[in-house]
Motif scaffolding. Structure first.
Motif, short mmCIF file in Angstrom:
data_model
loop_
_atom_site.label_atom_id
_atom_site.label_comp_id
_atom_site.label_asym_id
_atom_site.label_seq_id
_atom_site.Cartn_x
_atom_site.Cartn_y
_atom_site.Cartn_z
N UNK A 128 -34.34 -69.27 26.88
CA UNK A 128 -34.85 -70.77 26.55
C UNK A 128 -36.28 -71.08 26.63
N UNK A 129 -36.68 -72.13 26.38
CA UNK A 129 -38.00 -72.39 26.22
C UNK A 129 -38.63 -72.67 27.50
N UNK A 130 -39.87 -72.46 27.49
CA UNK A 130 -40.69 -72.67 28.89
C UNK A 130 -41.77 -73.32 28.41
N UNK A 131 -42.24 -74.24 29.33
CA UNK A 131 -43.68 -75.29 28.77
C UNK A 131 -44.25 -75.31 30.02
N UNK A 132 -45.36 -74.80 29.90
CA UNK A 132 -46.57 -74.91 31.11
C UNK A 132 -47.49 -76.02 31.02
N UNK A 184 -51.13 -77.75 31.65
CA UNK A 184 -52.24 -77.78 32.24
C UNK A 184 -53.11 -78.82 33.06
N UNK A 185 -54.08 -78.68 33.79
CA UNK A 185 -54.60 -79.76 34.56
C UNK A 185 -55.18 -80.61 33.45
N UNK A 186 -55.86 -80.30 32.47
CA UNK A 186 -56.40 -81.20 31.44
C UNK A 186 -55.43 -82.02 30.50
N UNK A 187 -54.07 -81.77 30.73
CA UNK A 187 -52.88 -82.30 30.04
C UNK A 187 -52.67 -81.55 28.82
N UNK A 188 -53.34 -80.47 28.49
CA UNK A 188 -52.97 -79.64 27.61
C UNK A 188 -51.28 -78.90 27.82
N UNK A 189 -50.77 -78.44 26.96
CA UNK A 189 -49.52 -77.39 27.15
C UNK A 189 -49.31 -76.24 26.22
N UNK A 190 -48.55 -75.25 27.00
CA UNK A 190 -48.12 -73.88 26.20
C UNK A 190 -46.81 -73.90 26.36
N UNK A 191 -46.23 -73.77 25.16
CA UNK A 191 -44.69 -73.78 25.03
C UNK A 191 -44.38 -72.56 24.54
N UNK A 192 -43.36 -71.60 25.21
CA UNK A 192 -43.09 -70.30 24.35
C UNK A 192 -41.31 -70.71 24.35
N UNK A 193 -41.14 -70.46 23.24
CA UNK A 193 -39.73 -70.61 22.92
C UNK A 193 -39.00 -69.60 21.85
N UNK A 194 -37.66 -68.94 22.34
CA UNK A 194 -37.24 -67.94 21.30
C UNK A 194 -37.21 -68.40 19.83
N UNK A 195 -37.46 -67.39 19.09
CA UNK A 195 -37.67 -67.53 17.69
C UNK A 195 -36.67 -66.41 17.03
N UNK A 196 -35.52 -66.20 16.76
CA UNK A 196 -34.44 -65.45 16.40
C UNK A 196 -34.39 -64.54 17.52
N UNK A 197 -33.88 -63.40 17.31
CA UNK A 197 -33.30 -62.48 18.35
C UNK A 197 -34.23 -61.73 18.94
N UNK A 198 -35.37 -61.40 18.51
CA UNK A 198 -36.55 -60.55 19.12
C UNK A 198 -38.01 -61.14 19.00
N UNK A 199 -37.94 -62.35 18.67
CA UNK A 199 -39.39 -63.01 18.53
C UNK A 199 -39.52 -64.40 19.31
N UNK A 200 -40.72 -64.70 19.53
CA UNK A 200 -40.96 -66.02 20.29
C UNK A 200 -42.13 -66.73 19.60
N UNK A 201 -41.90 -68.05 19.56
CA UNK A 201 -42.97 -68.98 19.22
C UNK A 201 -43.96 -69.15 20.30
#
Length: 59
Positions: free
Chosen positions: A3-7, A9-26
């Motif tokens: 599933x997707x994970x969003x982190x 940051x203290x300055x209001x930015x974000x980093x999201x990691x999400x599945x993209x197909x069977x073996x890759x992630x965005x």
């Protein structure tokens, strides 16, 4: 990681990691205004290595 994970940051930015197909992630970074700054496609091993290194930095 099945599933997707969003982190937020203290300055209001974000980093999201999400599945993209069977073996890759965005990995998408957004600034505090919600605009996409970058998107990177990573394979499973790279994501695992990144997460492990993040854990080392935070420890």
């Amino acid at each position: 990681m099945k599933h997707s994970i969003t982190i937020h940051t203290a300055d209001g930015s974000s980093v999201t990691i999400r599945p993209h197909g069977a073996y890759h992630f965005d990995l998408e970074t957004r600034n505090a205004s919600g605009e996409t700054v970058s998107t990177v496609v990573m394979d499973r091993d790279d994501v695992r290595r990144l997460m492990a290194e993040m854990g080392e930095v935070a420890a």
